[in-house]
Enzyme design. Sequence first.
Site, PDB file in Angstrom:
ATOM      1  N   LYS A   1      -1.549   7.188 -23.763  1.00 33.03           N
ATOM      2  CA  LYS A   1      -1.210   7.509 -25.152  1.00 33.03           C
ATOM      3  C   LYS A   1       0.204   7.013 -25.459  1.00 33.03           C
ATOM      4  O   LYS A   1       0.415   5.835 -25.700  1.00 33.03           O
ATOM      5  CB  LYS A   1      -1.354   9.010 -25.410  1.00 33.03           C
ATOM      6  CG  LYS A   1      -2.807   9.476 -25.592  1.00 33.03           C
ATOM      7  CD  LYS A   1      -3.513   9.695 -24.292  1.00 33.03           C
ATOM      8  CE  LYS A   1      -4.846  10.397 -24.465  1.00 33.03           C
ATOM      9  NZ  LYS A   1      -5.569  10.538 -23.161  1.00 33.03           N
TER      10      LYS A   1
ATOM     11  N   ASP B   1      -9.896  18.860 -23.469  1.00 33.09           N
ATOM     12  CA  ASP B   1     -11.231  19.065 -22.904  1.00 33.09           C
ATOM     13  C   ASP B   1     -11.289  18.887 -21.389  1.00 33.09           C
ATOM     14  O   ASP B   1     -11.912  19.680 -20.677  1.00 33.09           O
ATOM     15  CB  ASP B   1     -12.271  18.182 -23.600  1.00 33.09           C
ATOM     16  CG  ASP B   1     -11.961  16.695 -23.573  1.00 33.09           C
ATOM     17  OD1 ASP B   1     -10.917  16.296 -23.023  1.00 33.09           O
ATOM     18  OD2 ASP B   1     -12.769  15.915 -24.124  1.00 33.09           O
TER      19      ASP B   1
ATOM     20  N   TYR C   1       0.825  -1.206   0.000  1.00 31.58           N
ATOM     21  CA  TYR C   1       0.000   0.000   0.000  1.00 31.58           C
ATOM     22  C   TYR C   1       0.861   1.260   0.000  1.00 31.58           C
ATOM     23  O   TYR C   1       0.528   2.247  -0.658  1.00 31.58           O
ATOM     24  CB  TYR C   1      -0.925   0.003   1.227  1.00 31.58           C
ATOM     25  CG  TYR C   1      -1.899   1.159   1.244  1.00 31.58           C
ATOM     26  CD1 TYR C   1      -3.140   1.058   0.617  1.00 31.58           C
ATOM     27  CD2 TYR C   1      -1.577   2.355   1.877  1.00 31.58           C
ATOM     28  CE1 TYR C   1      -4.026   2.117   0.622  1.00 31.58           C
ATOM     29  CE2 TYR C   1      -2.454   3.419   1.882  1.00 31.58           C
ATOM     30  CZ  TYR C   1      -3.686   3.293   1.256  1.00 31.58           C
ATOM     31  OH  TYR C   1      -4.565   4.361   1.261  1.00 31.58           O
TER      32      TYR C   1
ATOM     33  N   ASP D   1       1.411  19.535 -20.579  1.00 32.26           N
ATOM     34  CA  ASP D   1       0.398  18.495 -20.787  1.00 32.26           C
ATOM     35  C   ASP D   1       0.944  17.611 -21.903  1.00 32.26           C
ATOM     36  O   ASP D   1       0.895  17.968 -23.076  1.00 32.26           O
ATOM     37  CB  ASP D   1      -0.929  19.137 -21.174  1.00 32.26           C
ATOM     38  CG  ASP D   1      -2.065  18.134 -21.300  1.00 32.26           C
ATOM     39  OD1 ASP D   1      -1.791  16.916 -21.374  1.00 32.26           O
ATOM     40  OD2 ASP D   1      -3.236  18.557 -21.333  1.00 32.26           O
TER      41      ASP D   1
END
Length: 471
Positions: free
Chosen positions: A269, A136, A73, A226
């Site tokens: 991606k 978006d 964990y 990004d």
Amino acid sequence: MDSHYLPEPYRIRVIEPVQRTTEREREQALMKAGYNPFLLESDDVFIDLLTDSGTGAVTQAMQSAMLRGDESYSGSRSYRTLSQAVKNIFGYNFTIPTHQGRGAEQLYVPALINKCERDKGLERNKMAAFSNYFFDTTQGHTQHNNCRVINVPLPEAFNTKIKADFKGNFDLKALAAGIEEVGAKNVPYIVSTITCNSAGGQPVSIGNLKAVYELAKSYDIPVVMDCARFAENAYFIKQREVGYSEWSIQEITREVFKYADIFAMSAKKDAMVPIGGLLAFKDDSFLDVQLECKTLCVLLEGFPTYGGLEGGAMERLAVGLYDGMEEDWLASRLQQVEYLVNGLEALGVRCQQAGGHAAFVDAGALLPNILPEQFPGHALSCELYKVAGIRGAEIGSLLLGCDPETGKQLPCPAELFRLAIPRATYTQAHLDYIIAAFKEVKKRASSIAGLKFTYEPKVLRHFNATFEPAL
């Protein structure tokens, strides 16, 4: 052997069956889905080009890496493997894994806006964030936190008649003017999107990224990269930007990431994983933001050393970051996009110039009879599905949405329709089938109807909206 179109640099060894359907069956499925291809059952789709996010093939090395997963964990050694890969490739010292890109956005967006509000005593509704073009979900998270978004692409970015090496670049004059108009203290961050998805998968040059970073530093504004398609962007830089032709993809990547403070990545991606994302900080310059993101991660994703991913998934992602930078692989992938775009344009179907990951059809040019408020890109998406069982996605007025203050449709620079190509999934025969389907759609163009809402969500409406023909 010299050939423009070379065979794929891989062998296919696992097969997923797909079923063909009749046009009548597809019409019924589309009606049931409220004329929104996002809401179709995948079994009803023959060729699925809705997205390349998490839908492609993985490599043998990636799949075998999952067996090394440490499912602890906290303090997982798989986290150490992943964070070391991030440091080696990008030069960023602190990593938070997330379940996908929007998981990273829901951490850094409020944290940076909170910092701006806390340090400068500002009201959120006076803030504005800038980008060459917001994806978006990045736009949605920003607006959800009561911050405006302002896109400053090049004037030619959405003109499908114009070709240029780096149509994804920022308009530097517009960015500087926008910061001055809003006031630098009111800008919580600038987002450099590579490649620029909404502009048609178009690349951004190192020179442009460096200029943006230097401008941001002069105003003390953080820059977020990004970077879902960082490897594709690096490949275009190698091919097109002066001075980088002899550099490796990893060397170019390391240079690119000098020009940001933080990066957020949907690893589904270019890192090729079915699930996973990253949020990383270059150093401790934004330590307060980093600590707030860690706290939010516990609340929204999971403990910061697993962040919503199992240990095996972190091991797979660490390998995928390297495998996704293979130059032969990138060349073959972008060759598929070029082949599809060239085939469509040979039919007289105008497209954005071939970029990375997808063919972007100019739906506004193909369907001039449909008004923007009746969503020509979405109407094209529905018609292509009816004709051939091919699913794609609108990138236009529907996706752009409404002004959160006025509720009015935001002006859209182009009505595009995206055919995203999953990695190592479809063959040239599939691409030829898509081109043939467009030949039939083009014949029907004058009779294709626009669409109107029967249900319109307030945020990211294109995912869950339903429609009916606007007859």
